[in-house]
Motif scaffolding. Structure first.
Motif, mmCIF file in Angstrom:
data_model
loop_
_atom_site.group_PDB
_atom_site.id
_atom_site.type_symbol
_atom_site.label_atom_id
_atom_site.label_comp_id
_atom_site.label_asym_id
_atom_site.label_seq_id
_atom_site.Cartn_x
_atom_site.Cartn_y
_atom_site.Cartn_z
ATOM 1 N N SER A 164 0.756 -1.215 0.034
ATOM 2 C CA SER A 164 -0.219 0.067 -0.663
ATOM 3 C C SER A 164 1.046 0.926 -0.353
ATOM 4 O O SER A 164 1.356 1.622 0.961
ATOM 5 N N TYR A 205 0.901 8.682 4.772
ATOM 6 C CA TYR A 205 0.306 9.142 4.900
ATOM 7 C C TYR A 205 -0.783 10.153 5.187
ATOM 8 O O TYR A 205 -1.553 11.298 5.716
ATOM 9 N N LEU A 379 -22.525 8.306 5.687
ATOM 10 C CA LEU A 379 -22.242 6.936 5.543
ATOM 11 C C LEU A 379 -23.169 6.022 6.039
ATOM 12 O O LEU A 379 -23.166 4.823 5.051
ATOM 13 N N ILE B 19 -2.730 2.253 14.968
ATOM 14 C CA ILE B 19 -1.807 2.903 14.723
ATOM 15 C C ILE B 19 -2.783 4.156 13.209
ATOM 16 O O ILE B 19 -3.105 5.117 12.947
ATOM 17 N N TYR B 20 -2.836 3.204 11.649
ATOM 18 C CA TYR B 20 -3.389 3.466 11.121
ATOM 19 C C TYR B 20 -5.030 3.708 11.161
ATOM 20 O O TYR B 20 -4.947 5.402 10.455
ATOM 21 N N SER B 23 -4.348 8.158 12.634
ATOM 22 C CA SER B 23 -4.395 9.134 12.182
ATOM 23 C C SER B 23 -5.881 8.727 10.561
ATOM 24 O O SER B 23 -5.887 9.978 10.065
ATOM 25 N N LYS B 27 -11.473 8.952 7.129
ATOM 26 C CA LYS B 27 -10.954 7.935 5.644
ATOM 27 C C LYS B 27 -11.185 6.672 5.922
ATOM 28 O O LYS B 27 -11.928 5.943 4.089
ATOM 29 N N ALA B 29 -13.448 5.693 7.581
ATOM 30 C CA ALA B 29 -15.141 5.353 7.680
ATOM 31 C C ALA B 29 -15.503 5.248 6.215
ATOM 32 O O ALA B 29 -16.611 4.265 6.077
ATOM 33 N N GLU B 38 -9.213 3.121 -0.956
ATOM 34 C CA GLU B 38 -7.262 3.020 -0.808
ATOM 35 C C GLU B 38 -7.478 2.460 0.396
ATOM 36 O O GLU B 38 -6.196 1.770 1.092
ATOM 37 N N THR B 42 -5.833 -0.224 2.410
ATOM 38 C CA THR B 42 -4.048 -0.262 3.027
ATOM 39 C C THR B 42 -4.517 -1.427 4.354
ATOM 40 O O THR B 42 -3.789 -1.713 5.409
ATOM 41 N N VAL B 45 -4.044 -4.557 3.618
ATOM 42 C CA VAL B 45 -2.389 -5.152 3.908
ATOM 43 C C VAL B 45 -2.339 -5.234 5.113
ATOM 44 O O VAL B 45 -0.996 -6.160 4.886
ATOM 45 N N LEU B 46 -2.249 -4.344 6.231
ATOM 46 C CA LEU B 46 -1.802 -3.851 7.414
ATOM 47 C C LEU B 46 -2.047 -5.666 8.344
ATOM 48 O O LEU B 46 -1.705 -5.739 8.936
ATOM 49 N N VAL B 49 -4.506 -9.096 4.680
ATOM 50 C CA VAL B 49 -5.372 -10.545 4.803
ATOM 51 C C VAL B 49 -5.094 -10.467 2.476
ATOM 52 O O VAL B 49 -4.692 -9.595 2.456
ATOM 53 N N ASP B 50 -5.453 -12.634 2.627
ATOM 54 C CA ASP B 50 -5.085 -12.189 1.392
ATOM 55 C C ASP B 50 -6.290 -11.733 -0.015
ATOM 56 O O ASP B 50 -6.845 -11.370 0.280
ATOM 57 N N GLU B 51 -5.314 -12.306 -0.901
ATOM 58 C CA GLU B 51 -5.563 -11.423 -2.454
ATOM 59 C C GLU B 51 -7.286 -12.364 -2.215
ATOM 60 O O GLU B 51 -8.570 -11.462 -2.257
ATOM 61 N N ARG B 54 -10.326 -10.396 -0.169
ATOM 62 C CA ARG B 54 -10.133 -9.243 -0.085
ATOM 63 C C ARG B 54 -11.582 -8.508 -0.285
ATOM 64 O O ARG B 54 -12.238 -8.029 0.675
#
Lengths: 621, 99
Positions: A164, A205, A379, B19-20, B23, B27, B29, B38, B42, B45-46, B49-51, B54
């Protein structure tokens, strides 16, 4: 025959000398003069004298006490230090891995790897495969952002789906300004020095949040074609300068400058720093990087502001009104008229409204008590609509910022003021005005620095400075049902002013604020309330001030730009009188390098009508 | 960040996600309500999770948006807890949040 003998001799001589050059390398005699060494220690030739001084302002960056000014002393000290037995984090090899690598290569020293746990862990964490130069473009209503900003992104290998890019790290160099410093202090210290500049590493980010969400700046990502050894060298040097102080200067030693040094170090011989003269405007530095063939690929990441404008524009008119009504609280997100829409249309309206509210909360400080529950309701409604992808983002602009006209402009013109003929030379080192070719720049935005207009009156053989513009900023941004930005302008410098009997050169300060409305694509009408101040002992009371107004129309396209309108000023201090003016400016663009321009003004001042017209040529460098 | 499950019993990937989220909660949500984006990728990815998983990952989060964010006052820590609880109860996704 004779010539071929000479040719042969030359070849032999070349072979001999290049051979002896190669042999002399291990001898460090001249190595401290090597461009790569000078770049590694950030030496610049002294303006006076023949020596060098490093731009690093941090003792910890030098191993020799005289290292700041002596490339040789620093090289000898470095060589001695890296050849010390042992390793570990405190060893010079681990503190200066780039110097170590370079010296070992040049001097053919054993290249056994040093054991540097901290550095290795750091490099492994950064996991860098390629490097991307990111350019944060300017934003319409924020002229202080007009120069743009650059930083580097360290991209992990991209061969699988486990990447990512928003998690990638970035390297940036920025002024570490004290929070309590005022804007004026900030400008002063930025220009004359005084702020420490720090190289820091942050996740992408965080940068996206800062530039894209908060400052509304589009990001351009220029993926560089550095090889793995070049990337490693860049990282090694980043490690050396991380948290080391290099004083920050807005115009030259700025964010862009230090990154150029990093690229020069990664790929010796690039000499991007050689392109820097008096100033390093980030958008110009991007041009150099592109021109030197360092760019592999370019990606565009629109800002929140660009995306929201695009989604609003993509909605049909009645849905725009609906979105606006939801945002203002007149219509609930789950109201019947919203739910009556097809899934896809409903999703577009909800998405646009949500993005708009988020944007307004960020840009205009909409109160959280209002925005948060409404956002949440939007949302929640949106999450009920399955299988409708979000709208495609805005398309990439055809002309990138680095493809716009060059910023240094020289103009030659001839004209007439009343019945006096003159020729005029204008030099504008930076940056853009609303009549210049608009491609690659924000519409309605203008920023000019240190512009000089010099006139030669041909009939009287008299040379006169007509105007010296210190700074001139103008921002015309259209208002509509979603956005209501203020259009504004500010400028100072010196200019000729009419005292009824004479035209004297007087310092001035001017400003204005108002609104602008879009009439058609590329065309806006504006109304600005203005204020002028002139200070000069030729004025009766030593100064004069004038409230006024400026009403006009601006049209910009890639072939020509037009600006026309009327201005009025009421001088109220030294002599009470009106100054009324009608003006029309036209520029015809020939590509991005040249332009023809024409100006006409008709002025009523001191009960007297006077016309001025001017015709000339702009060249951009 | 808050919270109960966060800390010693959670895996490192969940902590990175936390952590992601801290911050970028707005976005995340937003992307979650749209079922794509995106920031959602992310998170995937963190969490590693396998393709192949997804799509169901995105679907579970969109379907349960109101559980993850019950109100506008939901903190990122609470949202992380809810995401972990949801994934734990999902047969194919529970392996990504195992401690």
């Amino acid at each position: 025959m004779r010539t071929s003998l000479q040719f042969l001799l030359t070849l032999v001589w070349l072979a001999l000398t290049s051979n002896s050059l190669a042999k002399s390398l291990p001898d460090t005699d001249d190595l401290h003069q090597h461009p790569a060494w000078l770049t590694l220690i950030h030496y610049q030739p002294d303006r006076l004298g023949s020596g060098y001084t490093s731009q690093a302002d941090d003792d910890r960056f030098f191993l020799s006490d005289s290292g700041v000014t002596s490339p040789k002393a620093e090289l000898d000290a470095t060589l001695k230090a890296i050849l010390q037995p042992g390793d570990g984090d405190d060893h010079a090899r681990c503190i200066f891995p780039a110097r170590d690598r370079w010296l070992r290569q040049k001097l053919d020293l054993p290249r056994d790897p040093a054991d540097c746990p901290a550095y290795e862990e750091w490099a492994a964490e950064l996991n860098t495969d390629t490097v991307t130069l990111v350019f944060a473009a300017s934003y319409l209503n924020s002229p202080s952002s007009m120069f743009g900003h650059t930083f580097l992104r360290l991209d992990p290998p991209r061969n699988d789906e486990e990447t990512s890019l928003v998690l990638a790290n970035t390297i940036s160099y920025a002024a570490d300004a004290a929070a309590h410093d005022s804007e004026i202090m900030f400008a002063y210290k930025g220009i004359f020095g005084g702020y420490p500049g720090i190289t820091s590493i942050q996740p992408y980010y965080e940068k996206i949040r800062l530039y894209s969400d908060i400052e509304h700046r589009d990001l351009w990502e220029y993926q560089l074609n550095l090889t793995q050894p070049e990337v490693d060298m860049m990282l090694a040097h980043t490690w050396e300068i991380q948290d080391r102080n290099f004083d920050y200067y807005f115009f030259d030693e700025n964010c862009a400058y230090r990154l150029l040094a990093l690229i020069d170090i990664a790929r010796p011989g690039t000499d991007l720093l050689g392109e820097v003269s008096t100033h390093a405007i980030p958008s110009d530095t991007v041009r150099w990087v592109v021109d030197k063939g360092l760019v592999e690929d370019v990606f565009y990441r629109p800002s929140a502001a660009t995306s929201i404008s695009h989604s609003i524009d993509s909605l049909p008119d009645d849905h725009q009104t609906l979105a606006s009504a939801i945002a203002s609280g007149y219509v609930a997100p789950d109201a019947a008229e919203v739910q009556a829409l097809s899934d896809e249309k409903q999703a577009r309206v909800l998405d646009t409204t949500y993005d708009y509210i988020r944007y307004q909360s960020e840009a205009d400080g909409w109160p959280r008590e209002y925005a948060a529950p409404l956002s949440h309701a939007l949302l929640r409604e949106r999450s009920q609509i399955k299988g409708v992808a979000a709208q495609q983002g805005p398309p990439e602009p055809e002309i990138r910022d680095d493809q716009g006209h060059d910023t240094f402009r020289v103009s030659l013109s001839g004209g007439q003021l009343g019945d006096l003929n003159f020729s005029e030379l204008t030099i504008r080192p930076a940056y853009h005005d609303v009549l210049d070719p608009p491609a690659g720049y924000r519409g309605g935005a203008q920023l000019q620095f240190l512009r000089l207009d010099a006139r030669f009156y041909t009939d009287e053989n008299e040379f006169q400075i007509e105007q010296l513009t210190g700074v001139e900023i103008r921002s015309l941004s259209p208002r509509n049902q979603f956005f209501s930005p203020t259009s504004w302008q500010v400028g100072f410098g010196g200019r000729r002013t009419d005292t009824e009997t004479d035209r004297v050169f007087t310092p001035y300060l001017e400003g204005g604020a108002g609104g602008s409305w879009q009439l058609a694509n590329g065309t806006q009408a504006f109304a600005i309330a203005t204020a002028d101040l002139e200070i000069d002992d030729d004025l009766r009371r030593g100064y004069d001030a004038a409230p006024g107004a400026d009403l006009g129309i601006l049209h910009q396209n890639n072939r020509f730009s037009l600006l026309g309108g009327v201005k009025t000023k009421a001088w109220i201090v030294s002599s009470q009188h009106r100054q009324d003016q009608a003006y029309l400016d036209a520029n015809l663009h020939f590509g991005r390098d040249f332009g023809l321009f024409a100006r006409f003004t008709r002025e009523d001042h001191f009960e007297r009508y006077r016309s001025k017209w001017q015709l000339g040529l702009h060249a951009y460098f | 960040m808050t919270t109960g499950t966060l800390g010693c019993e959670t895996s490192q990937s969940v902590q990175s996600m936390a952590i992601y989220m801290d911050s970028n909660v707005d976005k995340v949500a937003r992307d979650m309500s749209r079922g794509a984006g995106e920031n959602l990728d992310t998170l995937a990815v963190l969490l590693g999770v396998d393709e192949a998983d997804r799509d169901s990952f995105r679907k579970v989060l969109q379907d349960n948006f109101a559980t993850i964010f019950p109100s506008s006052e939901t903190t990122s820590g609470e949202a992380v807890d809810a995401i972990v609880a949801l994934l734990e109860s999902d047969q194919s996704l529970s392996k990504y949040v195992a401690a």
